[in-house]
Design an enzyme around this catalytic site. Structure first.
Site, PDB file in Angstrom:
ATOM      1  N   LEU A  85      27.814  66.594  81.513  1.00 36.76           N
ATOM      2  CA  LEU A  85      28.479  66.999  82.605  1.00 36.76           C
ATOM      3  C   LEU A  85      28.944  64.948  82.976  1.00 36.76           C
ATOM      4  CD1 LEU A  85      27.008  69.080  84.845  1.00 36.76           C
ATOM      5  CD2 LEU A  85      28.950  69.735  83.323  1.00 36.76           C
ATOM      6  N   ASN A 102      32.327  69.382  72.095  1.00 38.73           N
ATOM      7  CA  ASN A 102      32.157  69.893  72.921  1.00 38.73           C
ATOM      8  C   ASN A 102      32.821  71.123  72.580  1.00 38.73           C
ATOM      9  OD1 ASN A 102      31.161  69.392  76.234  1.00 38.73           O
ATOM     10  ND2 ASN A 102      33.807  69.698  75.969  1.00 38.73           N
ATOM     11  N   HIS A 104      33.767  73.524  75.826  1.00 40.04           N
ATOM     12  CA  HIS A 104      33.956  74.870  77.766  1.00 40.04           C
ATOM     13  C   HIS A 104      34.234  75.952  77.884  1.00 40.04           C
ATOM     14  CE1 HIS A 104      35.493  72.721  81.242  1.00 40.04           C
ATOM     15  NE2 HIS A 104      36.825  74.101  81.702  1.00 40.04           N
TER      16      HIS A 104
HETATM   17  C1  GAR Z   1      28.331  75.892  79.348  1.00 35.21           C
HETATM   18  O1  GAR Z   1      28.892  77.633  79.731  1.00 35.21           O
HETATM   19  C2  GAR Z   1      29.375  75.295  79.292  1.00 35.21           C
HETATM   20  O2  GAR Z   1      30.077  76.003  78.045  1.00 35.21           O
HETATM   21  C3  GAR Z   1      29.673  74.493  79.838  1.00 35.21           C
HETATM   22  O3  GAR Z   1      28.372  74.397  81.256  1.00 35.21           O
HETATM   23  C4  GAR Z   1      27.372  75.776  80.233  1.00 35.21           C
HETATM   24  C5  GAR Z   1      26.441  74.728  80.209  1.00 35.21           C
HETATM   25  O4  GAR Z   1      25.289  76.042  80.182  1.00 35.21           O
HETATM   26  N1  GAR Z   1      30.086  73.624  79.876  1.00 35.21           N
HETATM   27  C6  GAR Z   1      31.574  72.988  80.863  1.00 35.21           C
HETATM   28  O5  GAR Z   1      31.766  73.294  81.563  1.00 35.21           O
HETATM   29  C7  GAR Z   1      32.027  71.385  80.389  1.00 35.21           C
HETATM   30  N2  GAR Z   1      32.373  71.020  80.645  1.00 35.21           N
HETATM   31  P1  GAR Z   1      23.818  75.773  79.685  1.00 35.21           P
HETATM   32  O6  GAR Z   1      23.628  74.836  80.038  1.00 35.21           O
HETATM   33  O7  GAR Z   1      23.625  77.132  79.678  1.00 35.21           O
HETATM   34  O8  GAR Z   1      24.072  76.122  77.546  1.00 35.21           O
END
Ligand code: GAR
Length: 190
Positions: A85, A102, A104
């Site tokens: 993040l 990355n 998203h």
């Molecule tokens: C995932 O869905 C990813 O796409 C998102 O956070 C989640 C993490 O899940 N990323 C964002 O929102 C970035 N802007 P995880 O920790 O279980 O992999």
């Protein structure tokens, strides 16, 4: 062998899925997990997977030199942001040009930008009455959620879907596609 570092801030389910995918590979492996939060569950996953992890705070991340040295010491070739993040500083981008990807959890350029992460994204998608959502995998530049889009996949959003339902569908797309897409990007760098 390509050496991948995964950066994560929270649960790390994508990190675990990617590590498992490459665990049988003789082409690439997840060699390091970097978390910016000492309580992130991804650190438990790293232990279980027997992958080295390091924790850095925001100031150390933004300053970047120490982290770059740690990455270089471990001969890291490629960086995967999986639920990470913090905004990536220019120094790190310069050290790994075209080598930071990355994911998203929405169809960028919609629902991206500062503050748009995790559940907030799915809440915004449902609130707007969108009929579909999905994932965007992109190389990063110095701005949140910008950079060359490499891959997108979509899922339907039904009128009765809650943000949690959308999150479940999006996670399924992430688990299905992200490891393969990473492998594909790595091959373009050969
Ligand atoms: C995932 O869905 C990813 O796409 C998102 O956070 C989640 C993490 O899940 N990323 C964002 O929102 C970035 N802007 P995880 O920790 O279980 O992999």
């Amino acid at each position: 062998m390509k050496r991948i570092a995964i950066f994560a801030s929270g649960s790390g389910s994508n990190a675990e899925n990617i590590a498992n995918y490459f665990s049988e590979s003789d082409y690439a492996q997840v060699s390091l997990i970097v978390a910016n939060n000492p309580n992130a569950y991804v650190l438990e996953r790293a232990k279980k997977l027997d992958i080295e992890s390091i924790v850095i705070n925001k100031a150390q991340f933004m300053e970047a030199d120490g982290l770059i040295a740690e990455l270089q010491k471990r001969e890291i070739d490629f960086i995967v942001l999986a639920g990470f993040l913090l905004l990536v500083p220019q120094k790190l981008i310069d050290a790994y040009p075209g080598r930071i990807v990355n994911i998203h959890p929405a169809l960028l350029p919609k629902y991206g930008g500062k503050g748009m992460y995790g559940d907030r994204v799915h809440e915004a998608v449902v609130a707007a009455g969108e009929k579909e959502s999905g994932i965007t995998i992109h190389l990063i530049d110095c701005d949140y959620d910008k950079g060359t889009t490499f891959f997108q996949a979509t899922c339907p959003v039904l009128p009765e879907d809650t943000p949690h339902d959308v999150a479940t569908k999006v996670h399924a797309l992430e688990y299905e596609h992200f490891p393969h897409v990473i492998e594909e990007i790595l091959h373009t760098l050969d």
